[in-house]
Write a protein that holds these residues in place. Structure first.
Motif, PDB file in Angstrom:
ATOM      1  N   MET A   1       0.846  -1.200   0.000  1.00  0.00           N
ATOM      2  CA  MET A   1       0.000   0.000   0.000  1.00  0.00           C
ATOM      3  C   MET A   1       0.880   1.248   0.000  1.00  0.00           C
ATOM      4  O   MET A   1       1.913   1.282   0.648  1.00  0.00           O
ATOM      5  CB  MET A   1      -0.935  -0.006   1.219  1.00  0.00           C
ATOM      6  N   ILE A   2       0.445   2.263  -0.690  1.00  0.00           N
ATOM      7  CA  ILE A   2       1.207   3.501  -0.799  1.00  0.00           C
ATOM      8  C   ILE A   2       1.265   4.218   0.542  1.00  0.00           C
ATOM      9  O   ILE A   2       0.347   4.126   1.369  1.00  0.00           O
ATOM     10  CB  ILE A   2       0.573   4.419  -1.874  1.00  0.00           C
ATOM     11  N   ASP A   3       2.372   4.911   0.835  1.00  0.00           N
ATOM     12  CA  ASP A   3       2.555   5.638   2.085  1.00  0.00           C
ATOM     13  C   ASP A   3       1.766   6.944   2.024  1.00  0.00           C
ATOM     14  O   ASP A   3       2.092   7.844   1.245  1.00  0.00           O
ATOM     15  CB  ASP A   3       4.036   5.936   2.297  1.00  0.00           C
ATOM     16  N   PRO A   4       0.697   7.092   2.866  1.00  0.00           N
ATOM     17  CA  PRO A   4      -0.120   8.312   2.826  1.00  0.00           C
ATOM     18  C   PRO A   4       0.671   9.584   3.091  1.00  0.00           C
ATOM     19  O   PRO A   4       0.318  10.664   2.611  1.00  0.00           O
ATOM     20  CB  PRO A   4      -1.159   8.070   3.934  1.00  0.00           C
ATOM     21  N   ASN A   5       1.769   9.471   3.863  1.00  0.00           N
ATOM     22  CA  ASN A   5       2.557  10.658   4.201  1.00  0.00           C
ATOM     23  C   ASN A   5       3.312  11.231   3.008  1.00  0.00           C
ATOM     24  O   ASN A   5       3.836  12.333   3.074  1.00  0.00           O
ATOM     25  CB  ASN A   5       3.543  10.310   5.318  1.00  0.00           C
ATOM     26  N   LYS A   6       3.376  10.453   1.919  1.00  0.00           N
ATOM     27  CA  LYS A   6       4.066  10.928   0.720  1.00  0.00           C
ATOM     28  C   LYS A   6       3.090  11.356  -0.372  1.00  0.00           C
ATOM     29  O   LYS A   6       3.468  11.494  -1.524  1.00  0.00           O
ATOM     30  CB  LYS A   6       4.996   9.836   0.194  1.00  0.00           C
ATOM     31  N   ILE A   7       1.823  11.560   0.034  1.00  0.00           N
ATOM     32  CA  ILE A   7       0.786  11.951  -0.916  1.00  0.00           C
ATOM     33  C   ILE A   7       0.415  13.416  -0.705  1.00  0.00           C
ATOM     34  O   ILE A   7       0.222  13.863   0.427  1.00  0.00           O
ATOM     35  CB  ILE A   7      -0.469  11.080  -0.753  1.00  0.00           C
ATOM     36  N   CYS A   8       0.320  14.167  -1.788  1.00  0.00           N
ATOM     37  CA  CYS A   8      -0.149  15.561  -1.703  1.00  0.00           C
ATOM     38  C   CYS A   8      -1.639  15.562  -1.444  1.00  0.00           C
ATOM     39  O   CYS A   8      -2.411  14.942  -2.179  1.00  0.00           O
ATOM     40  CB  CYS A   8       0.156  16.301  -3.011  1.00  0.00           C
ATOM     41  N   MET A   9      -2.061  16.266  -0.420  1.00  0.00           N
ATOM     42  CA  MET A   9      -3.479  16.329  -0.060  1.00  0.00           C
ATOM     43  C   MET A   9      -4.269  17.275  -0.961  1.00  0.00           C
ATOM     44  O   MET A   9      -5.479  17.414  -0.816  1.00  0.00           O
ATOM     45  CB  MET A   9      -3.631  16.775   1.402  1.00  0.00           C
ATOM     46  N   GLY A  10      -3.579  17.905  -1.909  1.00  0.00           N
ATOM     47  CA  GLY A  10      -4.254  18.812  -2.830  1.00  0.00           C
ATOM     48  C   GLY A  10      -4.517  18.222  -4.193  1.00  0.00           C
ATOM     49  O   GLY A  10      -5.388  18.702  -4.923  1.00  0.00           O
ATOM     50  N   CYS A  11      -3.763  17.162  -4.561  1.00  0.00           N
ATOM     51  CA  CYS A  11      -3.967  16.542  -5.874  1.00  0.00           C
ATOM     52  C   CYS A  11      -3.832  15.027  -5.848  1.00  0.00           C
ATOM     53  O   CYS A  11      -4.064  14.362  -6.850  1.00  0.00           O
ATOM     54  CB  CYS A  11      -3.010  17.136  -6.908  1.00  0.00           C
ATOM     55  N   MET A  12      -3.435  14.471  -4.691  1.00  0.00           N
ATOM     56  CA  MET A  12      -3.289  13.029  -4.464  1.00  0.00           C
ATOM     57  C   MET A  12      -2.178  12.403  -5.313  1.00  0.00           C
ATOM     58  O   MET A  12      -2.195  11.205  -5.577  1.00  0.00           O
ATOM     59  CB  MET A  12      -4.619  12.300  -4.703  1.00  0.00           C
ATOM     60  N   LYS A  13      -1.199  13.207  -5.720  1.00  0.00           N
ATOM     61  CA  LYS A  13      -0.040  12.668  -6.409  1.00  0.00           C
ATOM     62  C   LYS A  13       1.091  12.453  -5.400  1.00  0.00           C
ATOM     63  O   LYS A  13       1.174  13.148  -4.383  1.00  0.00           O
ATOM     64  CB  LYS A  13       0.419  13.605  -7.535  1.00  0.00           C
ATOM     65  N   GLU A  14       1.959  11.499  -5.711  1.00  0.00           N
ATOM     66  CA  GLU A  14       3.054  11.178  -4.801  1.00  0.00           C
ATOM     67  C   GLU A  14       4.131  12.259  -4.882  1.00  0.00           C
ATOM     68  O   GLU A  14       4.548  12.680  -5.964  1.00  0.00           O
ATOM     69  CB  GLU A  14       3.650   9.816  -5.150  1.00  0.00           C
ATOM     70  N   THR A  15       4.570  12.731  -3.719  1.00  0.00           N
ATOM     71  CA  THR A  15       5.600  13.775  -3.650  1.00  0.00           C
ATOM     72  C   THR A  15       6.741  13.276  -2.754  1.00  0.00           C
ATOM     73  O   THR A  15       6.743  12.154  -2.281  1.00  0.00           O
ATOM     74  CB  THR A  15       5.031  15.086  -3.084  1.00  0.00           C
ATOM     75  N   HIS A  16       7.693  14.169  -2.486  1.00  0.00           N
ATOM     76  CA  HIS A  16       8.850  13.799  -1.668  1.00  0.00           C
ATOM     77  C   HIS A  16       9.030  14.749  -0.490  1.00  0.00           C
ATOM     78  O   HIS A  16      10.149  15.077  -0.101  1.00  0.00           O
ATOM     79  CB  HIS A  16      10.117  13.790  -2.534  1.00  0.00           C
ATOM     80  N   GLY A  17       7.913  15.194   0.054  1.00  0.00           N
ATOM     81  CA  GLY A  17       7.968  15.998   1.271  1.00  0.00           C
ATOM     82  C   GLY A  17       8.220  17.477   1.059  1.00  0.00           C
ATOM     83  O   GLY A  17       8.541  18.196   2.005  1.00  0.00           O
ATOM     84  N   GLU A  18       8.065  17.975  -0.156  1.00  0.00           N
ATOM     85  CA  GLU A  18       8.255  19.411  -0.389  1.00  0.00           C
ATOM     86  C   GLU A  18       7.187  20.222   0.344  1.00  0.00           C
ATOM     87  O   GLU A  18       6.079  19.749   0.571  1.00  0.00           O
ATOM     88  CB  GLU A  18       8.186  19.728  -1.892  1.00  0.00           C
ATOM     89  N   GLU A  19       7.541  21.458   0.711  1.00  0.00           N
ATOM     90  CA  GLU A  19       6.582  22.318   1.405  1.00  0.00           C
ATOM     91  C   GLU A  19       5.384  22.614   0.513  1.00  0.00           C
ATOM     92  O   GLU A  19       4.250  22.656   0.982  1.00  0.00           O
ATOM     93  CB  GLU A  19       7.250  23.630   1.827  1.00  0.00           C
ATOM     94  N   LYS A  20       5.628  22.823  -0.777  1.00  0.00           N
ATOM     95  CA  LYS A  20       4.551  23.014  -1.733  1.00  0.00           C
ATOM     96  C   LYS A  20       4.644  21.927  -2.802  1.00  0.00           C
ATOM     97  O   LYS A  20       5.740  21.594  -3.262  1.00  0.00           O
ATOM     98  CB  LYS A  20       4.623  24.405  -2.385  1.00  0.00           C
TER      99      LYS A  20
END
Length: 587
Positions: A1-20
């Motif tokens: 299962m994908i790690d929810p903490n690495k998901i952008c809550m604005g578009c649901m794409k996987e990110t790497h912890g950037e502020e924006k």
């Protein structure tokens, strides 16, 4: 299962912890600072598999969230049944996702609304294969309420697209875009469902070029005395008169009005004036009349007349169903309607030579005096519009009918002294400045309470008063000697230099807007360090503007009813919309 903490809550794409988010620019920190305490926090897990993201829509009956199915890893939209007039919730202090009734006596009303919400979800699921209707994939109960899981339409609303284009659509573009939606609405109506909130806000243009009707409304609320406890939410210009009435009979003809109002806006760039304003004197111009005034606009007589009939004030004068409207808009009907296929030929619409158009033109022929005698005449009569600046600003005053004067006498002037500075506050019937050149103040929080010694709490959703579009009202409720109106407090997103306040008066219970009912007389107003009282004259106007010279520095507002004019009834009375304009104090 994908790690929810690495998901952008604005578009649901996987990110790497950037502020924006590098994809959509979403900032979790900024969102958390402005999130309503009623909304579910991001990272909430519903039904064991749906990850909740940002709020993408909020109305009087529900909150819609962007979500991610953690198993299938697809983006979805989840709508939560949340009638703001009946329930509350504060998620700021911990895990408090369960909704709470504001009053125990409203439990039956809430349950009936939830049952209706459930039934509507079941019915909508039948139309998942229909083009132009948002599809439903799941429904479940949790947190004392219900959740409707729908497809997430990635794109922009029709309203956003038109505002960005800064232009109107042609007749052909409008008819082609709306055709699949109208075809599907026919089937929806046959199942007994009425949308009741069709407008450019609720029509999405997806990234794939599809037109999708969203937000079918959370619940069918009961009428009668119970309705008095509910927040009334509707869109001025797109809602027919029956939606302003607590016991108004509604049907497919209700959606016909909203569809025609939407198409009117698409082809002209102008929103029809509120239906309640047209009851006593209907001065709405037809599209054909506007085509001679709006640059680049061209509409055939047949289509103009069909839209005018769909916008008839009285329900019995309108098309009673979408089929009849489409017959006059598009021309020849197919014979395969029983098969579920589209009922009308794509690209076929009424032209001046069509029989249907000719029939309506004959009904509209003027008599010797030049007056129109057909059934559509009332809906197509002339009204004087000077609203282009207001439209660009996104204001609710798109239906202004008075010509702006270069100089005007204030209705009232108050001189204030704040420190070493003197300030002039003028009450005007029209603004002296183009409000489109100013910044609209963003209200992030609002509360309301009775004034005087009366008990109880108003069950309105006061923050909706400041969006300039809904029919949510501030009820002054002068119902007994102890309760002397209401006080509303609002917090701004930041500090502004306030130059104008715009008020619109309204009463959802009546067919008129304070022509014969109570209306505000004296308001106590506090902005920053400035407090004063302002008297509204009893002159029948329904729009007023306060001008501050020089501007007022403030990050909050407090309004209190001090007195009202008494008319034929002591029923509820209100200020339906308040907009505030100025400049960013930091600039």
């Amino acid at each position: 299962m994908i790690d929810p903490n690495k998901i952008c809550m604005g578009c649901m794409k996987e990110t790497h912890g950037e502020e924006k988010c590098p994809y959509c620019g979403f900032s979790l920190k900024e969102y958390q600072g402005r999130r309503s305490p009623r909304a579910l926090p991001v990272y909430t897990i519903l039904n064991g598999k749906y990850l909740i993201g940002k709020v993408i829509g909020e109305g009087g009956f529900g909150i819609t969230y962007l979500a991610l199915d953690l198993n299938l890893q697809i983006s979805l939209a989840i709508k939560e049944y949340f009638p703001t007039s009946l329930v509350t919730r504060d998620t700021t202090g911990g895990k408090t996702e369960t909704v709470t009734l504001l009053k125990r006596e409203n439990a039956d009303v809430y349950e009936r609304g939830l049952e209706s919400f459930t039934e509507e979800a079941k019915n909508l699921a039948k139309f998942n294969d229909r083009e132009g209707i948002v599809s439903v994939s799941n429904f479940f109960f949790e947190n004392g309420t219900g959740y409707l899981v729908m497809e997430y339409v990635s794109g922009k609303s029709l309203k956003e697209v038109l505002e960005e284009r800064k232009t109107i659509l042609s007749e052909g573009e409008t008819l082609e875009l709306m055709q699949p939606l109208l075809n599907s609405l026919i089937q929806v109506h046959k199942s007994g469902i009425i949308h009741r909130d069709i407008s450019p806000d609720n029509i999405m243009l997806s990234d794939k070029g599809k037109v999708v009707l969203i937000d079918f409304g959370a619940a069918r609320m009961s009428t009668g005395a119970e309705t008095r406890t509910l927040t009334i939410v509707l869109k001025h210009g797109y809602a027919p008169v029956e939606q302003y009435q607590t016991k108004g009979h509604q049907g497919p003809f209700t959606d016909v009005y909203a569809v025609c109002a939407t198409m009117y806006y698409m082809m002209s760039g102008q929103k029809p004036e509120a239906a309640t304003d047209r009851v006593k004197e209907d001065t709405l111009k037809s599209l054909e009349q506007l085509s001679g005034e709006v640059p680049g606009m061209s509409v055939s007589p047949g289509v103009s007349m069909a839209i005018a009939k769909g916008l008839a004030v009285r329900a019995e004068d309108r098309y009673q169903n979408i089929e009849s409207l489409m017959l006059d808009l598009y021309g020849l009907a197919k014979t395969r309607s029983s098969s579920g296929e589209p009922l009308y030929e794509k690209g076929k619409h009424s032209s001046p030579k069509d029989p249907a158009a000719a029939r309506y033109r004959d009904e509209q022929k003027p008599d010797k005096s030049g007056r129109h005698t057909g059934k559509i005449a009332a809906a197509a009569a002339v009204f004087c519009v000077l609203a282009m600046a207001a439209a660009a600003a996104g204001m609710f005053f798109l239906d202004k009918t008075r010509e702006r004067k270069q100089e005007q006498e204030p209705l009232q002037v108050i001189h204030l002294a704040s420190g070493q500075e003197e300030r002039r506050v003028s009450l005007l019937a029209e603004p002296k400045t183009d409000l489109g050149s100013l910044e609209k103040v963003n209200i992030v929080m609002a509360s309301i309470s009775p004034s005087g010694e009366g008990s109880g709490r108003s069950e309105n959703s006061p923050i909706l008063m400041f969006d300039g579009d809904t029919g949510t009202v501030w009820m002054e409720t002068i119902t007994n000697e102890a309760t002397q109106g209401e006080t509303i407090e609002a917090a701004f997103e930041k500090e502004y230099e306030i130059e104008y306040m715009a008020f619109r008066l309204g009463n959802w219970q009546s067919m008129q807007i304070f022509q014969e009912y109570n209306r505000p007389k004296t308001l106590s107003i506090s902005l920053g360090e400035n407090s004063f009282e302002m008297d509204f004259p009893d002159n029948g106007l329904t729009e007023y503007y306060l001008e501050f010279d020089p501007p007022v520095m403030s990050s909050s507002l407090v309004l209190q009813t001090k007195d009202v004019y008494e008319g034929k009834s002591r029923g509820e009375n209100c200020i339906s919309d308040i907009l505030i304009y100025g400049a960013n104090a930091d600039d």
